[in-house]
Design an enzyme around this catalytic site. Structure first.
Site, PDB file in Angstrom:
ATOM      1  N   HIS A  57       0.883  -1.131   0.036  1.00 46.08           N
ATOM      2  CA  HIS A  57       0.025   0.090  -0.151  1.00 46.08           C
ATOM      3  C   HIS A  57       0.831   1.299  -0.021  1.00 46.08           C
ATOM      4  O   HIS A  57       1.678   1.737   1.053  1.00 46.08           O
ATOM      5  CB  HIS A  57      -0.852   0.203   1.080  1.00 46.08           C
ATOM      6  CG  HIS A  57      -1.858   1.094   1.189  1.00 46.08           C
ATOM      7  ND1 HIS A  57      -2.927   1.166   0.345  1.00 46.08           N
ATOM      8  CD2 HIS A  57      -2.304   2.371   2.000  1.00 46.08           C
ATOM      9  CE1 HIS A  57      -3.719   2.037   0.531  1.00 46.08           C
ATOM     10  NE2 HIS A  57      -3.301   2.878   1.449  1.00 46.08           N
ATOM     11  N   GLN A  62       2.966  10.877  -1.724  1.00 47.31           N
ATOM     12  CA  GLN A  62       2.946  11.388  -0.324  1.00 47.31           C
ATOM     13  C   GLN A  62       4.269  11.566   0.240  1.00 47.31           C
ATOM     14  O   GLN A  62       4.619  12.173   1.253  1.00 47.31           O
ATOM     15  CB  GLN A  62       2.026  10.706   0.373  1.00 47.31           C
ATOM     16  CG  GLN A  62       0.370  10.872   0.199  1.00 47.31           C
ATOM     17  CD  GLN A  62      -0.482  10.344   1.096  1.00 47.31           C
ATOM     18  OE1 GLN A  62      -0.083   9.606   2.340  1.00 47.31           O
ATOM     19  NE2 GLN A  62      -1.599  10.072   0.755  1.00 47.31           N
ATOM     20  N   TYR A 122      -4.724   7.439  -6.778  1.00 53.22           N
ATOM     21  CA  TYR A 122      -6.030   8.460  -6.679  1.00 53.22           C
ATOM     22  C   TYR A 122      -5.775   9.630  -7.297  1.00 53.22           C
ATOM     23  O   TYR A 122      -6.835  10.563  -7.390  1.00 53.22           O
ATOM     24  CB  TYR A 122      -6.630   8.307  -5.419  1.00 53.22           C
ATOM     25  CG  TYR A 122      -5.873   8.795  -4.221  1.00 53.22           C
ATOM     26  CD1 TYR A 122      -5.987  10.450  -3.935  1.00 53.22           C
ATOM     27  CD2 TYR A 122      -5.213   8.108  -3.400  1.00 53.22           C
ATOM     28  CE1 TYR A 122      -5.345  10.863  -2.860  1.00 53.22           C
ATOM     29  CE2 TYR A 122      -4.460   8.833  -2.069  1.00 53.22           C
ATOM     30  CZ  TYR A 122      -4.564  10.056  -2.256  1.00 53.22           C
ATOM     31  OH  TYR A 122      -3.993  10.883  -1.265  1.00 53.22           O
ATOM     32  N   HIS A 208     -11.856   3.725  -3.266  1.00 55.79           N
ATOM     33  CA  HIS A 208     -11.147   4.055  -2.120  1.00 55.79           C
ATOM     34  C   HIS A 208     -11.536   3.877  -0.861  1.00 55.79           C
ATOM     35  O   HIS A 208     -10.607   3.405  -0.187  1.00 55.79           O
ATOM     36  CB  HIS A 208     -11.248   5.628  -2.420  1.00 55.79           C
ATOM     37  CG  HIS A 208     -10.306   6.660  -1.186  1.00 55.79           C
ATOM     38  ND1 HIS A 208     -10.823   6.462  -0.178  1.00 55.79           N
ATOM     39  CD2 HIS A 208      -9.196   6.799  -1.471  1.00 55.79           C
ATOM     40  CE1 HIS A 208      -9.734   7.322   0.566  1.00 55.79           C
ATOM     41  NE2 HIS A 208      -8.872   7.630  -0.110  1.00 55.79           N
ATOM     42  N   ARG A 211     -16.486   5.525   1.954  1.00 57.66           N
ATOM     43  CA  ARG A 211     -16.468   7.088   2.315  1.00 57.66           C
ATOM     44  C   ARG A 211     -16.467   7.880   1.032  1.00 57.66           C
ATOM     45  O   ARG A 211     -17.131   8.751   0.790  1.00 57.66           O
ATOM     46  CB  ARG A 211     -15.908   7.967   3.148  1.00 57.66           C
ATOM     47  CG  ARG A 211     -14.325   7.696   3.284  1.00 57.66           C
ATOM     48  CD  ARG A 211     -13.685   8.433   4.592  1.00 57.66           C
ATOM     49  NE  ARG A 211     -12.329   8.076   4.716  1.00 57.66           N
ATOM     50  CZ  ARG A 211     -11.345   8.472   4.080  1.00 57.66           C
ATOM     51  NH1 ARG A 211     -11.482   9.500   3.211  1.00 57.66           N
ATOM     52  NH2 ARG A 211     -10.145   8.052   4.458  1.00 57.66           N
ATOM     53  N   GLU A 236     -10.418   2.691   8.842  1.00 58.30           N
ATOM     54  CA  GLU A 236      -8.944   3.409   9.532  1.00 58.30           C
ATOM     55  C   GLU A 236      -9.410   4.242  10.765  1.00 58.30           C
ATOM     56  O   GLU A 236      -8.591   4.375  11.776  1.00 58.30           O
ATOM     57  CB  GLU A 236      -8.282   4.198   8.449  1.00 58.30           C
ATOM     58  CG  GLU A 236      -7.006   4.757   8.714  1.00 58.30           C
ATOM     59  CD  GLU A 236      -6.503   5.587   7.533  1.00 58.30           C
ATOM     60  OE1 GLU A 236      -7.012   5.810   6.698  1.00 58.30           O
ATOM     61  OE2 GLU A 236      -5.286   6.044   7.736  1.00 58.30           O
ATOM     62  N   HIS A 270      -5.749  -1.119   6.214  1.00 61.25           N
ATOM     63  CA  HIS A 270      -6.096  -0.816   7.806  1.00 61.25           C
ATOM     64  C   HIS A 270      -6.745  -2.021   8.730  1.00 61.25           C
ATOM     65  O   HIS A 270      -6.072  -2.593   9.459  1.00 61.25           O
ATOM     66  CB  HIS A 270      -6.382   0.647   7.814  1.00 61.25           C
ATOM     67  CG  HIS A 270      -5.749   1.584   7.193  1.00 61.25           C
ATOM     68  ND1 HIS A 270      -4.328   2.036   7.492  1.00 61.25           N
ATOM     69  CD2 HIS A 270      -5.955   2.474   6.308  1.00 61.25           C
ATOM     70  CE1 HIS A 270      -3.847   3.092   6.587  1.00 61.25           C
ATOM     71  NE2 HIS A 270      -4.716   3.294   5.796  1.00 61.25           N
ATOM     72  N   ASP A 321       2.016   3.337   2.910  1.00 63.25           N
ATOM     73  CA  ASP A 321       0.987   4.161   2.758  1.00 63.25           C
ATOM     74  C   ASP A 321       1.271   5.454   2.692  1.00 63.25           C
ATOM     75  O   ASP A 321       1.767   6.094   1.750  1.00 63.25           O
ATOM     76  CB  ASP A 321       0.115   3.955   4.063  1.00 63.25           C
ATOM     77  CG  ASP A 321      -1.183   4.627   4.160  1.00 63.25           C
ATOM     78  OD1 ASP A 321      -1.752   5.336   2.996  1.00 63.25           O
ATOM     79  OD2 ASP A 321      -1.812   4.854   5.132  1.00 63.25           O
TER      80      ASP A 321
HETATM   81 ZN   LIG Z   1      -3.845   4.761   2.081  1.00 60.39          ZN
END
Ligand SMILES: [Zn+2]
Length: 456
Positions: A57, A62, A122, A208, A211, A236, A270, A321
């Site tokens: 993941h 990021q 994403y 995703h 939510r 999560e 998660h 992540d």
């Molecule tokens: Zn993630």
């Protein structure tokens, strides 16, 4: 042309074996394994060999914000205020910069024991929310980054349609948003790019979360994409669990198990806030729990129900992540030690043996399953993803083999890594990726500009 590597020790299906020769074909696949072999005709590789790990993941961009959200601006900082910084960062990066940042992340993954990445992708559109002329432009940048680094790739284009259950997207999310039809076109274009550039990579799909993807689309996703891995963030944060209870009448993991056909193709990222029943049912489903312990600690998410899940036969893998740290052994150590801190006990994940072995075996096998790739073991037919630890100059030389995995996970860590072969290609020597210097220089230029953009 096939070639053969000789190792004094290698971790095979039955554990450590002496004098092992691995034969690797031109495509980077292991075609032969012999233990107790001579060195004739082989490249002699110093050190001890083990399979590379899957980083199941990742959100590669990021890496640019690692450490930039560690400053409190008010009491009550949480995941949601971290996410605000993430939106600022993502909206400041152009395609060239996203490629540079992803390449840095993948180079660091290879140095840190990860030889395959599951990229949960994403960020699709330009900063105004408009699709690029080539709809899969940014997927192409991720693929180019993986190719340049040499890391194996499972590409997971992400369906992101909403700002919450029944809520429209927020302005900060405009680069992510597609409805189902637009997403299907994007996925098709990503498939074309992947086939052309990395034919041995795997394509999956990633709604995703409950939510951000419409529950009806999540329920349909396994049918829309009948093959390949399916990854989703689940449970999560408690706000997400409460929203699901209010809107859907069940917590997210129970809802997924009841409505989405969760099985061995699925990886639930998660899976932090589960009831005892959800934990047992997730384990029984055969799905992988995609654990990201360093990120979950950094974001204050919570602690996974490790002992109950493993006792129920659950499968897990690890991912970095948010990329706050990129380090396979630190992820495993955080996974284990967080359980010990919560339970005020020791070695809770492996009551009958080596914790290092339980953690590594779990991550090798669960990672391979979640990536949908022939990896996670030095075995005939698998990709030649090999991590070689320095032996002669470290504690390992003084320890019996039965202690090596515990030492690697809990003591020596990834600084023991000398060489890494990814798909048979030597990409790391002396602990450094061969392209580290130019990749890091490009990354620093992006980071400088990003800091200016965030200040302005
Ligand atoms: Zn993630």
């Amino acid at each position: 042309m096939a070639r053969s590597l000789w190792f004094a020790w290698a971790w095979l299906a039955d554990g450590w074996q002496r004098d092992v020769v691995l034969t690797i074909d031109h495509a980077g696949i292991i075609t032969g394994i012999t233990a107790g072999a001579g060195q004739g005709g082989c490249d002699i590789v110093p050190g001890i060999a083990m399979p590379g790990l899957a980083n199941l993941h990742s959100h590669g961009f990021q890496r640019a914000m690692a450490g930039l959200a560690e400053r409190g601006n008010r009491p009550g900082e949480d995941f949601w205020s971290w996410r605000h910084v993430m939106y600022q960062v993502v909206n400041a990066l152009d395609p060239d910069e996203i490629e540079a940042v992803n390449t840095m992340a993948y180079v660091e993954m290879l140095q840190a024991g990860f030889t395959t990445v599951g990229e949960f992708h994403y960020v699709h559109h330009d900063p105004t929310g408009k699709p690029y002329a080539a709809r899969a432009e940014l997927a192409g940048r991720v693929i180019a980054a993986a190719q340049a680094s040499g890391i194996g790739l499972t590409m997971l284009p992400c369906l992101y349609s909403a700002g919450g259950i029944g809520r429209a997207a927020e302005p900060g999310q405009r680069r992510f948003i597609n409805d189902r039809d637009a997403f299907l076109r994007l996925h098709d274009e990503t498939a074309d790019l992947l086939r052309a550039a990395m034919p041995d990579a795997v394509l999956g799909v990633a709604p995703h979360s409950l939510r951000a993807a419409r529950p009806a689309d999540v329920a349909a996703i396994g049918g829309l994409f009948p093959t390949g891995p399916v990854h989703i963030h689940a449970a999560e944060q408690m706000i997400e669990v409460d929203d699901c209870l209010t809107s859907l009448g069940a917590p997210p993991v129970a809802w997924l198990l009841d409505h989405a056909g969760v099985d061995q193709r699925w990886c639930l990222i998660h899976a932090t806030h589960l009831t005892a029943s959800e934990t047992a049912r997730l384990a029984a489903s055969g799905a992988v729990a995609g654990l990201c312990p360093l990120t979950e600690a950094d974001l204050g998410d919570g602690i996974f129900a490790g002992p109950a899940f493993l006792q129920a036969g659950g499968r897990f893998g690890i991912g970095s992540d948010s990329l706050i740290r990129i380090d396979a052994t630190e992820e495993l150590r955080q996974l284990d030690t967080s359980q010990r801190l919560r339970d005020q006990r020791r070695v809770v994940l492996s009551p009958h043996g080596s914790a290092g072995e339980v953690l590594l075996r779990g991550a090798w096998q669960g990672g391979a399953q979640a990536m949908g790739q022939p990896i996670g073991a030095l075995a005939i037919g698998n990709r030649a993803d090999i991590v070689v630890l320095d032996h002669a100059g470290t504690d390992l030389a003084a320890l019996p083999p039965a202690r090596w995995l515990d030492h690697f996970v809990f003591v020596g860590g990834t600084r023991l890594i000398d060489r890494v072969y990814a798909g048979g290609r030597l990409v790391v020597s002396g602990g450094r990726h061969h392209e580290h210097a130019p990749v890091a220089a490009r990354f620093r230029a992006v980071l400088r500009r990003l800091i200016d953009a965030l200040a302005g």
